[in-house]
Design a protein around this motif. Structure first.
Motif, short mmCIF file in Angstrom:
data_model
loop_
_atom_site.label_atom_id
_atom_site.label_comp_id
_atom_site.label_asym_id
_atom_site.label_seq_id
_atom_site.Cartn_x
_atom_site.Cartn_y
_atom_site.Cartn_z
N LYS A 58 -3.10 5.29 -7.04
CA LYS A 58 -2.60 6.75 -7.86
C LYS A 58 -3.75 7.50 -7.65
O LYS A 58 -4.07 8.18 -7.14
CB LYS A 58 -2.56 6.95 -9.30
N GLY A 59 -5.43 7.14 -7.51
CA GLY A 59 -6.48 7.02 -7.50
C GLY A 59 -6.81 8.23 -6.26
O GLY A 59 -7.38 8.16 -5.57
N THR A 60 -6.16 6.80 -5.33
CA THR A 60 -6.87 6.99 -3.42
C THR A 60 -5.75 8.24 -2.62
O THR A 60 -6.11 8.71 -1.71
CB THR A 60 -6.98 5.76 -2.81
N PHE A 61 -4.71 8.83 -3.30
CA PHE A 61 -4.05 9.61 -2.63
C PHE A 61 -4.95 10.75 -2.32
O PHE A 61 -5.61 11.27 -3.94
CB PHE A 61 -3.03 9.78 -3.85
N GLY A 62 -4.34 10.98 -1.34
CA GLY A 62 -5.27 13.08 -1.03
C GLY A 62 -6.49 12.59 -0.54
O GLY A 62 -7.27 13.84 -0.53
N ASN A 69 -3.18 4.45 2.21
CA ASN A 69 -1.74 3.89 2.55
C ASN A 69 -1.91 2.00 2.53
O ASN A 69 -0.80 1.46 2.43
CB ASN A 69 -2.03 4.01 4.36
N ASN A 70 -2.67 1.39 3.12
CA ASN A 70 -2.59 0.01 2.82
C ASN A 70 -2.22 -0.06 1.12
O ASN A 70 -1.30 -1.45 1.14
CB ASN A 70 -4.38 -0.85 3.66
N ALA A 71 -2.62 -0.42 0.59
CA ALA A 71 -2.32 0.00 -1.03
C ALA A 71 -1.48 0.16 -1.40
O ALA A 71 -0.41 -0.76 -2.05
CB ALA A 71 -3.09 0.47 -2.06
N ALA A 72 -0.41 1.31 -0.65
CA ALA A 72 0.59 1.72 -0.94
C ALA A 72 1.63 0.62 -0.63
O ALA A 72 2.47 0.47 -1.07
CB ALA A 72 0.86 2.97 -1.31
N GLN A 73 1.33 0.26 0.49
CA GLN A 73 2.00 -0.57 1.80
C GLN A 73 2.46 -1.94 0.81
O GLN A 73 3.15 -2.74 0.96
CB GLN A 73 2.50 -0.72 2.91
N HIS A 74 1.17 -2.16 0.26
CA HIS A 74 1.37 -3.50 -0.44
C HIS A 74 2.15 -3.98 -1.63
O HIS A 74 3.18 -4.25 -2.26
CB HIS A 74 -0.47 -4.14 -0.97
N GLU A 145 3.69 6.05 1.86
CA GLU A 145 3.89 7.19 0.32
C GLU A 145 4.67 6.75 -0.73
O GLU A 145 5.64 5.96 -0.41
CB GLU A 145 3.36 8.57 0.59
N ASN A 146 4.02 6.79 -2.09
CA ASN A 146 5.37 6.27 -2.63
C ASN A 146 5.71 7.11 -4.37
O ASN A 146 4.87 8.04 -4.26
CB ASN A 146 5.17 4.68 -3.52
N PRO A 147 6.78 7.47 -5.00
CA PRO A 147 7.21 8.33 -5.78
C PRO A 147 5.52 8.53 -7.13
O PRO A 147 5.51 9.28 -7.76
CB PRO A 147 8.34 7.69 -6.60
N LEU A 148 5.07 6.71 -7.29
CA LEU A 148 4.08 6.41 -8.06
C LEU A 148 2.60 8.24 -7.77
O LEU A 148 2.82 8.48 -9.22
CB LEU A 148 3.24 5.31 -7.97
#
Ligand SMILES: [Fe+2]
Length: 197
Positions: A58-62, A69-74, A145-148
């Motif tokens: 949530k904090g690094t989006f954008g 990308n790497n945290a979201a994919q994890h 990316e994800n719905p979070l």
């Protein structure tokens, strides 16, 4: 704590014939591991080191696309392994079944909309069953990316990157998605996430 790839909750060949052993070995051991390794390297020495993965997403989006990308994919893959099970796709627990009917009209329509979200995601990405403001919907996102990051909670997601289906299905993404919803979904785990609210 640095991210680690959790062990698969079943054997590598347990999802055959729908997803074969080689796909699971590459997907889990190589692809997921690569996201974890890169995510840990990018977080090291920053404010995000040792932060919970959801907070990092949530904090690094954008703001920090590499780490995002790497945290979201994890996050996505950690759940993805549990969103499947051998002989899955069967009966949906009662409360979740009712919520799906309320939101989509019927279970068939819910599955149809989810497959459609995956089919129409152009290029790499994910299709999601998203819980937002008490309602369930079928959504899709690109890449990691994800719905979070859109104020929703992903309670089910299906990976539509080619690495998840190309060995078994080649370019037939719709067939992979149909197999996923008919024979692989672990609805008990989806219901567990739904129940957390
Ligand atoms: Fe993947």
């Amino acid at each position: 704590m640095a991210y680690t790839v959790p062990p698969l909750p079943y054997a590598y060949d347990a999802l055959e014939p729908h997803i074969d052993k080689a796909t699971m070995e590459f997907h889990h051991d190589k692809h997921h591991q690569a996201y974890v390794t890169a995510g840990n390297n990018l977080a090291k020495g920053t404010e995000w080191e040792n932060k919970p993965v959801e907070e990092v997403v949530k904090g690094t989006f954008g703001k920090n696309p590499g780490l995002f990308n790497n945290a979201a994919q994890h996050f996505n893959h950690m759940h993805f392994w549990k969103w499947m099970k051998p002989n899955g796709g069967g009966k949906i627990p009662g409360e979740l079944e009712k919520a799906l009917k309320d939101s989509f009209g019927s279970i068939d329509k819910a599955k149809e909309d989810l497959v459609q979200a995956g089919v129409t995601q152009f290029g790499s990405g994910w299709a999601w069953l998203t819980l937002k403001d008490g309602k369930l919907s079928a959504t899709k996102t690109a890449n990691g990316e994800n719905p979070l990051v859109h104020g929703g909670k992903p309670i089910l997601g299906v990976d539509v990157w080619e690495h998840s289906y190309y060995i078994d299905y080649r370019n037939r993404r719709p067939d992979y998605l149909k197999a996923f919803f008919d024979s692989l979904v672990n609805w008990e785990y989806v219901a567990e996430l739904f129940g957390e609210k």
